[in-house]
Design a protein around this motif. Structure first.
Motif, mmCIF file in Angstrom:
data_model
loop_
_atom_site.group_PDB
_atom_site.id
_atom_site.type_symbol
_atom_site.label_atom_id
_atom_site.label_comp_id
_atom_site.label_asym_id
_atom_site.label_seq_id
_atom_site.Cartn_x
_atom_site.Cartn_y
_atom_site.Cartn_z
ATOM 1 N N GLY A 137 0.787 -1.225 0.000
ATOM 2 C CA GLY A 137 0.000 0.000 0.000
ATOM 3 C C GLY A 137 0.817 1.271 0.000
ATOM 4 N N ALA A 138 0.094 2.380 0.131
ATOM 5 C CA ALA A 138 0.690 3.713 0.015
ATOM 6 C C ALA A 138 1.475 4.090 1.269
ATOM 7 C CB ALA A 138 -0.405 4.742 -0.237
ATOM 8 N N GLY A 139 2.692 4.538 1.050
ATOM 9 C CA GLY A 139 3.492 5.125 2.115
ATOM 10 C C GLY A 139 3.853 6.523 1.690
ATOM 11 N N SER A 140 5.130 6.711 1.327
ATOM 12 C CA SER A 140 5.550 8.010 0.815
ATOM 13 C C SER A 140 5.003 8.277 -0.580
ATOM 14 C CB SER A 140 7.081 8.083 0.802
ATOM 15 O OG SER A 140 7.592 7.975 2.111
ATOM 16 N N ASP A 141 4.538 7.217 -1.249
ATOM 17 C CA ASP A 141 3.958 7.365 -2.581
ATOM 18 C C ASP A 141 2.447 7.116 -2.502
ATOM 19 O OD1 ASP A 141 3.186 7.353 -5.202
ATOM 20 O OD2 ASP A 141 4.525 5.737 -5.845
ATOM 21 N N PRO A 142 1.634 8.159 -2.356
ATOM 22 C CA PRO A 142 0.193 7.970 -2.183
ATOM 23 C C PRO A 142 -0.503 7.373 -3.404
ATOM 24 C CG PRO A 142 0.712 10.294 -2.447
ATOM 25 C CD PRO A 142 2.018 9.582 -2.293
ATOM 26 N N SER A 143 0.165 7.415 -4.568
ATOM 27 C CA SER A 143 -0.457 6.831 -5.758
ATOM 28 C C SER A 143 -0.572 5.312 -5.652
ATOM 29 C CB SER A 143 0.348 7.199 -7.010
ATOM 30 O OG SER A 143 1.622 6.561 -7.009
ATOM 31 N N MET A 144 0.101 4.711 -4.675
ATOM 32 C CA MET A 144 0.038 3.264 -4.472
ATOM 33 C C MET A 144 -1.146 2.852 -3.590
ATOM 34 S SD MET A 144 4.105 2.627 -3.757
ATOM 35 C CE MET A 144 3.883 0.908 -3.276
ATOM 36 N N MET A 145 -2.017 3.793 -3.278
ATOM 37 C CA MET A 145 -3.101 3.518 -2.333
ATOM 38 C C MET A 145 -3.971 2.351 -2.795
ATOM 39 S SD MET A 145 -5.677 6.230 -0.592
ATOM 40 C CE MET A 145 -4.234 6.986 0.151
ATOM 41 N N LYS A 146 -4.186 1.393 -1.886
ATOM 42 C CA LYS A 146 -4.993 0.211 -2.173
ATOM 43 C C LYS A 146 -6.338 0.229 -1.447
ATOM 44 C CE LYS A 146 -1.234 -2.947 -3.375
ATOM 45 N NZ LYS A 146 -1.703 -3.114 -4.762
ATOM 46 N N THR A 147 -6.482 1.028 -0.420
ATOM 47 C CA THR A 147 -7.790 1.171 0.214
ATOM 48 C C THR A 147 -8.745 1.781 -0.803
ATOM 49 O OG1 THR A 147 -6.822 1.456 2.403
ATOM 50 C CG2 THR A 147 -9.066 2.274 2.093
ATOM 51 N N THR A 148 -9.907 1.172 -0.979
ATOM 52 C CA THR A 148 -10.826 1.598 -2.035
ATOM 53 C C THR A 148 -12.154 2.078 -1.466
ATOM 54 O OG1 THR A 148 -11.722 -0.647 -2.290
ATOM 55 C CG2 THR A 148 -9.853 -0.031 -3.695
ATOM 56 N N CYS A 149 -12.845 2.871 -2.271
ATOM 57 C CA CYS A 149 -14.209 3.289 -1.946
ATOM 58 C C CYS A 149 -15.057 3.169 -3.205
ATOM 59 C CB CYS A 149 -14.242 4.715 -1.403
ATOM 60 S SG CYS A 149 -13.593 5.988 -2.514
ATOM 61 N N ARG A 150 -16.293 2.719 -3.030
ATOM 62 C CA ARG A 150 -17.213 2.592 -4.169
ATOM 63 C C ARG A 150 -18.596 3.061 -3.735
ATOM 64 N NH1 ARG A 150 -20.485 -1.733 -3.307
ATOM 65 N NH2 ARG A 150 -19.755 -3.292 -1.801
ATOM 66 N N LYS A 151 -19.343 3.564 -4.684
ATOM 67 C CA LYS A 151 -20.688 4.061 -4.407
ATOM 68 C C LYS A 151 -21.650 2.912 -4.157
ATOM 69 C CE LYS A 151 -20.575 8.360 -7.129
ATOM 70 N NZ LYS A 151 -21.154 9.038 -8.317
ATOM 71 N N ASP A 152 -22.582 3.158 -3.245
ATOM 72 C CA ASP A 152 -23.681 2.215 -3.000
ATOM 73 C C ASP A 152 -24.893 3.048 -2.593
ATOM 74 O OD1 ASP A 152 -25.176 -0.076 -2.607
ATOM 75 O OD2 ASP A 152 -24.489 -0.331 -0.531
ATOM 76 N N GLY A 153 -25.665 3.474 -3.588
ATOM 77 C CA GLY A 153 -26.784 4.363 -3.297
ATOM 78 C C GLY A 153 -26.291 5.715 -2.828
ATOM 79 N N ASN A 154 -26.777 6.156 -1.671
ATOM 80 C CA ASN A 154 -26.326 7.435 -1.126
ATOM 81 C C ASN A 154 -25.229 7.247 -0.078
ATOM 82 O OD1 ASN A 154 -27.848 6.308 0.888
ATOM 83 N ND2 ASN A 154 -28.961 8.186 1.399
ATOM 84 N N HIS A 155 -24.516 6.122 -0.181
ATOM 85 C CA HIS A 155 -23.379 5.837 0.692
ATOM 86 C C HIS A 155 -22.157 5.478 -0.158
ATOM 87 C CE1 HIS A 155 -26.516 5.537 3.744
ATOM 88 N NE2 HIS A 155 -25.575 5.506 4.677
ATOM 89 N N TRP A 156 -20.999 5.494 0.507
ATOM 90 C CA TRP A 156 -19.781 4.948 -0.074
ATOM 91 C C TRP A 156 -19.318 3.808 0.827
ATOM 92 C CZ3 TRP A 156 -16.773 6.796 -4.374
ATOM 93 C CH2 TRP A 156 -17.327 7.896 -5.020
ATOM 94 N N ILE A 157 -18.793 2.737 0.215
ATOM 95 C CA ILE A 157 -18.285 1.595 0.960
ATOM 96 C C ILE A 157 -16.768 1.606 0.878
ATOM 97 C CG2 ILE A 157 -18.393 -0.901 1.288
ATOM 98 C CD1 ILE A 157 -21.086 0.529 1.546
ATOM 99 N N VAL A 158 -16.115 1.579 2.030
ATOM 100 C CA VAL A 158 -14.655 1.650 2.088
ATOM 101 C C VAL A 158 -14.097 0.341 2.631
ATOM 102 C CG1 VAL A 158 -12.670 2.843 3.090
ATOM 103 C CG2 VAL A 158 -14.702 4.145 2.409
ATOM 104 N N ASN A 159 -13.069 -0.169 1.963
ATOM 105 C CA ASN A 159 -12.359 -1.362 2.414
ATOM 106 C C ASN A 159 -10.856 -1.149 2.248
ATOM 107 O OD1 ASN A 159 -14.204 -3.862 3.018
ATOM 108 N ND2 ASN A 159 -15.145 -2.835 1.248
ATOM 109 N N GLY A 160 -10.091 -1.612 3.227
ATOM 110 C CA GLY A 160 -8.645 -1.493 3.109
ATOM 111 C C GLY A 160 -7.933 -1.632 4.431
ATOM 112 N N ARG A 161 -6.665 -1.308 4.411
ATOM 113 C CA ARG A 161 -5.842 -1.337 5.617
ATOM 114 C C ARG A 161 -5.037 -0.048 5.703
ATOM 115 N NH1 ARG A 161 -2.136 -5.879 6.936
ATOM 116 N NH2 ARG A 161 -2.729 -5.258 9.056
ATOM 117 N N LYS A 162 -4.748 0.368 6.906
ATOM 118 C CA LYS A 162 -3.953 1.570 7.140
ATOM 119 C C LYS A 162 -2.926 1.273 8.231
ATOM 120 C CE LYS A 162 -6.345 4.250 4.328
ATOM 121 N NZ LYS A 162 -5.745 4.901 3.131
#
Length: 403
Positions: A137-162
């Motif tokens: 995942g993303a450290g000093s390079d945020p473009s490597m971010m693997k935590t994702t978000c997707r739309k679900d109606g009027n919500h967003w669903i987030v999955n990942g690790r930090k």
């Protein structure tokens, strides 16, 4: 260059008196967690005293406006005269940077709900960006971010690790950053404001680290199917990386301010020791080997003050100041490391004990050289800019010759 107002100078003087007279005695307080960080009970007790003294959240005025960056510098340096000072005055990381970001990007509704408890000091916050290396995942390079978000109606669903999420344990407000899975955001990142704790966020580990000044430590955690209402998005979808820069440039500089304050105090302690302690028939400071280290500290402190003021002036023009904040972060963090090391060396065996804050300042500053981008990443980024500028100069020269 913006002028530093009388208001800011007076506030800085009040903060200095408060930290030296009220907060320094707390440095011996035993209320620490098993990682060595101050407990929330201790933090809130100190904040009540800061509120009574009129120095709580001193970088934000009663009308909600922020001091300029130059004014913030004179205040935050004074709050840093003790490792506990930023906690007591509510100028600590990551809260100070999170307040800045929400204040600049958040809607009135989000400010009322999430910014207000941070400004009034009733809660702490966390910024969820960095991800585990073993996860790719993303450290000093945020473009490597693997935590994702997707739309679900009027919500967003987030999955990942930090990971290395400062203050996540015990925080009330979180800023979660995730790469969008939606096509219309073109893979950009989104930011969300969330109430904490949340059952969808599970803290896996809070490792012991070299620094011990920040409540909640630096957690590694998992986010699983976190449902966030769409109206809790901070700013626009896909613009998260831009907002990160709005936050990170001044936040890097704020770190420089606070830890400069700590190193000024460490230098005072080392100077007092060297002027009292005798060896070989004279005080330590009269030995060139010792006196020269303190002289070097004086020079480095002045250089840090000038670098901070210069970078703050650039940010006050409205510039993102990414280049300037990188230079300041490298220059100041490396100089502070030398100042802290000199203080330890001047004090000898006493310098590595818990009898004074000098050994803690050394540990904290060592960590500072890594967080908010290690020295090497900033130098790499600056080298890339040097190369780009060189190419532009070459192209301009060719065009001029052709004309």
């Amino acid at each position: 260059m913006t002028e530093i107002s009388r208001y800011a100078l007076d506030m800085a003087a009040k903060v200095e008196a408060f930290v030296r007279d009220v907060i320094v005695p707390y440095e011996k307080d035993a209320r620490r967690d098993h990682h060595g960080a101050p407990t929330d009970e201790l933090v809130m007790e100190m904040r009540e005293k800061a509120r009574a003294a009129g120095v709580l959240t001193p970088h934000i005025k009663a009308d909600g406006s922020h001091l300029t960056q130059r004014e913030t510098a004179v205040v935050l340096i004074k709050s840093g005269l003790s490792p506990l000072g930023p906690l007591a005055c509510n100028t600590m990381a990551p809260d100070e940077g999170n307040m800045y970001l929400i204040g600049h990007v958040g809607s009135p509704e989000l400010k009322e709900r999430f910014l207000k408890p941070l400004v009034d000091g009733s809660g702490r916050s966390a910024f969820f960006m960095t991800e585990p290396a073993e996860w790719g995942g993303a450290g000093s390079d945020p473009s490597m971010m693997k935590t994702t978000c997707r739309k679900d109606g009027n919500h967003w669903i987030v999955n990942g690790r930090k990971t290395f999420i400062t203050g996540a344990q015990g925080a009330k407000v979180g800023i979660v950053m995730a790469a969008s899975a939606e096509e219309d955001t073109k893979g950009g990142a989104c930011m969300f404001l969330v109430d904490l704790p949340d059952p969808a966020i599970v803290i896996d580990e809070v490792p012991n680290t070299i620094d011990t000044s920040m409540p909640g430590g630096h957690a590694t955690l998992t986010i699983k199917d976190m449902r966030i209402p769409a109206d809790q998005m901070l700013g626009l979808p896909g613009e998260g990386f831009k907002y990160a820069q709005i936050r990170l440039s001044p936040a890097r500089l704020s770190h420089c301010m606070r830890w400069l304050g700590c190193c000024i105090r460490a230098h005072e302690i080392a100077t007092d020791y060297a002027c009292r302690r005798e060896a070989f028939s004279k005080t330590l400071i009269d030995h060139e080997g010792v006196g020269f280290m303190l002289a070097e500290n004086k020079i480095l402190i002045q250089q840090c003050e000038l670098m901070i003021d210069w970078c703050a002036s650039v940010l006050d023009t409205g510039s993102l100041g990414t280049v300037e904040s990188s230079m300041a972060k490298v220059s100041v963090s490396e100089a502070l490391m030398k100042i802290a090391d000199n203080c330890i060396q001047v004090m000898g065996g006493t310098g590595v004990t818990e009898r004074t804050i000098v050994e803690q300042v050394f540990r904290e500053v060592r960590a500072f050289r890594i967080y908010d981008g290690p020295t090497e990443v900033h130098k790499w980024s600056l080298a890339k800019k040097i190369k780009r500028d060189w190419r532009k100069a070459q192209e301009a020269a060719k065009e001029a010759a052709g004309a």
